[in-house]
Motif scaffolding. Structure first.
Motif, PDB file in Angstrom:
ATOM      1  N   MET A  59     -53.722  -7.717 -23.645  1.00  0.00           N
ATOM      2  CA  MET A  59     -53.165  -7.677 -22.290  1.00  0.00           C
ATOM      3  C   MET A  59     -51.741  -7.117 -22.305  1.00  0.00           C
ATOM      4  O   MET A  59     -51.393  -6.265 -21.478  1.00  0.00           O
ATOM      5  N   ALA A  60     -50.932  -7.589 -23.239  1.00  0.00           N
ATOM      6  CA  ALA A  60     -49.532  -7.147 -23.298  1.00  0.00           C
ATOM      7  C   ALA A  60     -49.434  -5.659 -23.618  1.00  0.00           C
ATOM      8  O   ALA A  60     -48.660  -4.936 -22.982  1.00  0.00           O
ATOM      9  N   ALA A  62     -51.672  -3.301 -23.099  1.00  0.00           N
ATOM     10  CA  ALA A  62     -52.148  -2.515 -21.957  1.00  0.00           C
ATOM     11  C   ALA A  62     -51.128  -2.529 -20.825  1.00  0.00           C
ATOM     12  O   ALA A  62     -50.852  -1.489 -20.216  1.00  0.00           O
ATOM     13  N   TRP A  63     -50.554  -3.678 -20.542  1.00  0.00           N
ATOM     14  CA  TRP A  63     -49.589  -3.799 -19.452  1.00  0.00           C
ATOM     15  C   TRP A  63     -48.300  -3.044 -19.773  1.00  0.00           C
ATOM     16  O   TRP A  63     -47.792  -2.284 -18.946  1.00  0.00           O
ATOM     17  N   THR A  66     -48.045   0.852 -19.505  1.00  0.00           N
ATOM     18  CA  THR A  66     -47.923   1.480 -18.186  1.00  0.00           C
ATOM     19  C   THR A  66     -46.559   1.211 -17.555  1.00  0.00           C
ATOM     20  O   THR A  66     -46.334   1.588 -16.411  1.00  0.00           O
ATOM     21  N   ARG A  67     -45.690   0.547 -18.284  1.00  0.00           N
ATOM     22  CA  ARG A  67     -44.375   0.193 -17.744  1.00  0.00           C
ATOM     23  C   ARG A  67     -43.251   0.543 -18.721  1.00  0.00           C
ATOM     24  O   ARG A  67     -42.691  -0.334 -19.371  1.00  0.00           O
ATOM     25  N   GLY A 126     -58.651  -8.256 -23.729  1.00  0.00           N
ATOM     26  CA  GLY A 126     -57.336  -8.294 -23.105  1.00  0.00           C
ATOM     27  C   GLY A 126     -56.976  -6.969 -22.468  1.00  0.00           C
ATOM     28  O   GLY A 126     -56.472  -6.905 -21.335  1.00  0.00           O
ATOM     29  N   VAL A 127     -57.235  -5.875 -23.169  1.00  0.00           N
ATOM     30  CA  VAL A 127     -56.977  -4.541 -22.621  1.00  0.00           C
ATOM     31  C   VAL A 127     -57.841  -4.312 -21.384  1.00  0.00           C
ATOM     32  O   VAL A 127     -57.366  -3.856 -20.331  1.00  0.00           O
ATOM     33  N   THR A 129     -59.124  -6.476 -19.410  1.00  0.00           N
ATOM     34  CA  THR A 129     -58.674  -7.348 -18.318  1.00  0.00           C
ATOM     35  C   THR A 129     -57.548  -6.675 -17.525  1.00  0.00           C
ATOM     36  O   THR A 129     -57.595  -6.623 -16.295  1.00  0.00           O
ATOM     37  N   ILE A 130     -56.561  -6.161 -18.222  1.00  0.00           N
ATOM     38  CA  ILE A 130     -55.417  -5.536 -17.555  1.00  0.00           C
ATOM     39  C   ILE A 130     -55.825  -4.238 -16.868  1.00  0.00           C
ATOM     40  O   ILE A 130     -55.354  -3.928 -15.778  1.00  0.00           O
ATOM     41  N   ARG A 131     -56.714  -3.498 -17.464  1.00  0.00           N
ATOM     42  CA  ARG A 131     -57.131  -2.223 -16.875  1.00  0.00           C
ATOM     43  C   ARG A 131     -58.155  -2.401 -15.768  1.00  0.00           C
ATOM     44  O   ARG A 131     -58.616  -1.423 -15.185  1.00  0.00           O
TER      45      ARG A 131
END
Length: 134
Positions: A59-60, A62-63, A66-67, A126-127, A129-131
């Motif tokens: 998750m981290a 992937a998030w 994009t930031r 996790g990836v 989930t974020i996408r």
């Protein structure tokens, strides 16, 4: 002193704070669940901490990907500090060695597969989930 990630004091503070929180959470999980019996031989608290860390890492990553505006200190806090301390590669290797040294070869294979296969699966989840693919 400056590093590529910012002032050295901020880097140290970010990693140390994240690591302290991650290590305490790992300890809480192993304390609460390692004596719990379940259908496999692997200590349950260690499994929980590794799979949770892998899922959160996915998750981290992937998030954060994009930031780019997120500061390196935050990235170090999350990835290197918190998630680095929450995952327990050395504990996994020690537990696996115990199984091997006591002749529990099937338990050793099972343990290895759960932690490494399960962690990779959790990382991908996790990836996803974020996408927004789950």
């Amino acid at each position: 002193m400056m590093t590529k990630d910012g002032p050295l004091w901020l880097v140290i503070l970010s990693v140390a704070t994240g690591a302290s929180i991650g290590a305490l959470l790992r300890w809480m999980l192993t304390y609460a669940f390692n004596n719990t019996q379940w259908f496999l031989n692997s200590p349950l608290g260690t499994v929980f901490s590794n799979l949770l860390a892998a899922y959160l890492m996915g998750m981290a990553l992937a998030w954060l990907s994009t930031r780019p505006e997120i500061s390196p200190a935050v990235r170090l806090f999350i990835i290197t500090g918190f998630l680095g301390a929450l995952s327990t590669l050395t504990a996994v290797l020690g537990e696996n060695l115990h199984f091997m040294l006591t002749g529990q070869w099937l338990a050793s294979i099972e343990h290895f597969a759960i932690h490494f296969g399960g962690a990779f699966f959790a990382l991908v989840l996790g990836v996803l989930t974020i996408r927004g693919h789950l």
